[in-house]
Scaffold this motif. Sequence first.
Motif, PDB file in Angstrom:
ATOM      1  N   ILE A 139       0.838  -1.197   0.087  1.00  0.00           N
ATOM      2  CA  ILE A 139       0.064  -0.017   0.033  1.00  0.00           C
ATOM      3  C   ILE A 139       0.869   1.240  -0.019  1.00  0.00           C
ATOM      4  O   ILE A 139       1.695   1.274   0.762  1.00  0.00           O
ATOM      5  CB  ILE A 139      -0.906  -0.076   1.165  1.00  0.00           C
ATOM      6  CG1 ILE A 139      -1.847  -1.352   1.543  1.00  0.00           C
ATOM      7  CG2 ILE A 139      -1.771   1.251   1.224  1.00  0.00           C
ATOM      8  CD1 ILE A 139      -2.482  -1.262   2.669  1.00  0.00           C
TER       9      ILE A 139
ATOM     10  N   CYS B   2      -2.290   5.368  -0.336  1.00  0.00           N
ATOM     11  CA  CYS B   2      -3.417   4.532   0.054  1.00  0.00           C
ATOM     12  C   CYS B   2      -3.678   3.801  -1.468  1.00  0.00           C
ATOM     13  O   CYS B   2      -4.665   3.165  -1.397  1.00  0.00           O
ATOM     14  CB  CYS B   2      -4.373   5.093   0.784  1.00  0.00           C
ATOM     15  SG  CYS B   2      -4.131   5.606   2.440  1.00  0.00           S
ATOM     16  N   ASN B   3      -2.879   3.656  -2.321  1.00  0.00           N
ATOM     17  CA  ASN B   3      -2.986   2.682  -3.670  1.00  0.00           C
ATOM     18  C   ASN B   3      -2.505   1.362  -3.269  1.00  0.00           C
ATOM     19  O   ASN B   3      -1.436   1.346  -2.612  1.00  0.00           O
ATOM     20  CB  ASN B   3      -2.533   3.426  -4.764  1.00  0.00           C
ATOM     21  CG  ASN B   3      -2.820   5.008  -5.170  1.00  0.00           C
ATOM     22  OD1 ASN B   3      -4.049   4.846  -5.217  1.00  0.00           O
ATOM     23  ND2 ASN B   3      -2.030   5.698  -5.381  1.00  0.00           N
ATOM     24  N   ILE B   4      -3.191   0.413  -3.615  1.00  0.00           N
ATOM     25  CA  ILE B   4      -2.812  -0.970  -3.370  1.00  0.00           C
ATOM     26  C   ILE B   4      -2.297  -1.627  -4.472  1.00  0.00           C
ATOM     27  O   ILE B   4      -2.860  -1.389  -5.827  1.00  0.00           O
ATOM     28  CB  ILE B   4      -4.116  -1.668  -3.207  1.00  0.00           C
ATOM     29  CG1 ILE B   4      -4.451  -1.525  -1.412  1.00  0.00           C
ATOM     30  CG2 ILE B   4      -4.110  -3.064  -3.018  1.00  0.00           C
ATOM     31  CD1 ILE B   4      -5.727  -2.020  -0.976  1.00  0.00           C
TER      32      ILE B   4
ATOM     33  N   ALA C 228      -0.029   1.339   7.205  1.00  0.00           N
ATOM     34  CA  ALA C 228      -1.005   2.171   6.637  1.00  0.00           C
ATOM     35  C   ALA C 228      -2.056   2.589   7.766  1.00  0.00           C
ATOM     36  O   ALA C 228      -3.138   3.224   7.648  1.00  0.00           O
ATOM     37  CB  ALA C 228      -1.901   1.524   5.534  1.00  0.00           C
TER      38      ALA C 228
ATOM     39  N   LEU D 237      -9.213   3.862   2.359  1.00  0.00           N
ATOM     40  CA  LEU D 237      -9.033   2.179   2.241  1.00  0.00           C
ATOM     41  C   LEU D 237     -10.483   1.962   2.920  1.00  0.00           C
ATOM     42  O   LEU D 237     -10.835   0.647   3.094  1.00  0.00           O
ATOM     43  CB  LEU D 237      -7.920   1.996   3.272  1.00  0.00           C
ATOM     44  CG  LEU D 237      -6.767   2.336   2.555  1.00  0.00           C
ATOM     45  CD1 LEU D 237      -5.337   2.194   3.673  1.00  0.00           C
ATOM     46  CD2 LEU D 237      -6.285   1.321   1.468  1.00  0.00           C
TER      47      LEU D 237
END
Lengths: 522, 220
Positions: free
Chosen positions: A337, A341-343, A371, A388
Motif C-alpha cells: 500500500i 493508499c493505492n494498493i 497504513a 481504504l
Amino acid sequence: MMAVVSFPKENIKVQVEKGTKLIQAIRKCELSLETPCNCMALCGKCKVKVFGELSPISKEEAAFIEEENIRLACLVEIQGDVEVEFLENHKGLKTINRGYSIKAEVDNEIINKYKYSDNLCGVAFDIGTTGISAYLIDLRSGEVLNKASALNPQTEYGGDVISRITFCMENDNGTEILSSSISEKLNDIIEQLLVKGVNRQNIHVITVAANTTMLHLLANKNPESIAKAPYTAVFLDKQEKLAKDINLEIYEEGKVILLPSVSAYIGADIISGIVATDFINKNNKSIFIDIGTNGEIVANCNGELAASSTAAGPALEGMNISCGLRAVEGAIDKFNIDEECNITYTTIGGRKAIGICGSGLLDITSALLTAGVLEKNGRFNIKMNEKLRGRFIDKKFYITDDIYVSQKDIRQIQLAKGAIAAGIIMLLKELHIRIEEIDEIVIAGAFGYHVNAESIKTIGLIPKGFKGNVSFVGNSSVEGAALSAINNKVLNKMIEIKEKIKIVELSTKVDFQNYFIKELNF
Amino acid sequence: MDNIKEPLINDLSEAVVEMDEERTEELANQCIDKGVDVLTAINEGLAKGMEQAGKLYDEGEYYIPELLMCSDAMYKGIDILKPHLPKDSETKFKAVIGVVQGDTHDIGKNLVKIMMETAGFEMYDLGRDVPAVEFVSKAKEVGACIIALSTLMSTTMCGMEDVIKILEEEKLRDKIKVMIGGGPISQKFADKIGADAYTTDATKAAKVAVEIAKGLSEGK
C-alpha cells in the motif's frame, strides 16, 4: 446398496457402498486430493464440485461452503450415483529448488570406494513435509547434473507432521502406507532426474535430509512417540541402509544415507542447512530460522549452538486462513500500500488472483499495520484512512472483490509470528544474549525465498530490537545433502554438530506463555 | 445499595476491562474500607468486568494478551477481597481441568480456566500431560460436576475418549459431564467420543459450563 462415482475429466468410474464418504471414493481411484487437516472437518480445503445424490449439508459443512454443488469431500456421503469435478486451484505448487551453500571438494575416499564403475552418480533429497527437492550429482566432479522437485504425496494424508502421525496411529498399516507413498515418489523423482548417459544403475548413493518425522516414515518406523510428550524419536543417528531395503531402485548394492537429526523437532534438514550455509562457523552472534508449520530456530553465539522448535501452525503457509493458499499459481505473493493508499499486488505466475499465500499474507499484514488499518494489538482500526475504508466490510479487509483478510485471519498470523518470536527470545535467553546483540538472521526454507525482509520485521516475526542483516538462503537442506554425498568430511561434520547443539524444549518451559503472549502484539 | 458504593463496584468492573491492575487493587481496598459487601464486589465488580472482557474477545475487539491482562487485574482484586469473604458463602460448582496425556501445550486450557473461574466455578487445574485416570479421581475427590479437557495435538486426542470410558466404567457418566476443546477438536470428534460439549473458545466454554452445571443440579 452400491452407487457409481464418476470423474468425467479423469475418465474414471468406481463403484462404492452407499454411505461411503466421498474422500474414500477418491482415494479408492488413487486420485489425489489434499486433506490438510486429515479429514477432521477443520480446514475446509478439500472442496470439490459434485452432482448427484448426496447427504444433506450439515451445519459443520455449511460453515465452509458458499457455492452450489461445492462440497467437502471429507464430510459428504455418497447416497446414489454422483459425478465429481476437482477444483482447479489444488495443482501446481511452486517449490524453490535452489539454495546457497559453501563449496566442498569431492573427496577421494568416496571415489576410491567405487573406482570400478564408469558413471558414478548420487542423488541428494530434501524431503519436506510439503515439498521434495532433489539433485542428481556426478560423484567424481561434484557437479549437479539435474534438479527436480515435487509435492510430497503424503500431503493427502495430512498437511503437517502431527496429522500424518495421527494417520499412522489411526490406521492399520498407516506407517506402511505413508512409507510406500514416499518411496514410490522418490523413485519417480529419480526417473525424472536421469540425464543422457546416466541410468538408475549408475546411482550408487542417496543422501536424505528431512525432518525427523519424514525420516521415520521413509525408514518405515512408526513416528508416534514424536507427537506425544516427552516427544522422543525412535532414531536420531545417521542411518545407512541398502537402497533396495527401503524400496528405492538404484544400483543393486547402492546405499541410502539418512542424515542425523538432533531431536524429534530439530531434524536432519536443519543440520544439513546449517552445515551447507556454514552457519556453524559464523564467529558472530546469529540466528538461523526455517519457517514452516514448525519454526525451527538455531542460535549461534560465537560458536555455541542451541536450537528450538516452535509450533507456528500452518498460517504462514496460507492454511487456516479464509482466502489462504499455498504458493500455487494465482496466489497473491507480494502486496503493498503506497503513501497515497493505492494498493498493488502480484500473483504467482501472473495469473488472476485466487487467494493469498504465506509471503502475501506477511506483506498484507505489514502493509495494513504501516497504513494504520491494523492496530498494534491486531485489531482493525475503525478510524482507518478514508481511501481504504471502503474495502473494510464486516471485519474483513477486501483486496479484490472476493479475496480478503478477516480479523480471525489476522489472529492466526499473530499466533504464528508470536510463536516464532517467543521461540527466538527464549532461545537467546538460554544463551544469555539479547536480540539487540544479534548481527545476522539467516532465513532458510523454500517459503523464505518469497518473503520480504521488511515485512517480517514490521510484523515482529523477528522480535523488535533486531538491528542486524537478514539474508535468505533458500533450500539449504538439499544443498547440505548434496555436499554430504560427495564429501565425507561434511557428513562427519553433521554427525559432530548433532552432538554439539543444545536443544531447548519450549513447550515445557513455565515462562513460555508469558513470552508468547508478549510477542502476540505486532 | 447506597450511592457511594455502587460507583465503586462499577469502577471495579471498568478497571478490570481496562487492564488496570493498580487501580483494581486500589478500588478493592476502598471496598473493604467502606464496608462494601465483598461477595458483591467480586461478582458484580470483578467478575462482571471479566465477563465484559470476554464479550470484547468474542467480538474480536480483545485478543489473548488483553484477556490475560484483564484477568491479571481481576485476580489482583480477588486476592485482596477473598480473605474478607464470610466463611459460609454459597458453595460453588466445581470443575476439574487439564491438558490430556502426551501434550504440554496449555495456553488454551489456562484461558478456559480463567473464564470458568469468572463464571463462578471453583477450578481444580491438573496442569498438562495428565493421565486420564487422574482427571476422574480428582473429580471424585472434590465432587466436581465437570471435567474440561484440552489438547493442541491430534495425536493425543484419544486421551479424551479414555476419560469418558473410565467415567462409564465407574458409572459416573450421568454425574460428571465432559467438555472438550483445542485446536484439532471439532463437534464431529465430540460426537464420536460422546463428549457432552465442545466449544471453540474460552468464553463460550464458560457459558456452556454454567448451563451444564445448572442442568445437573436441577436434575437432581
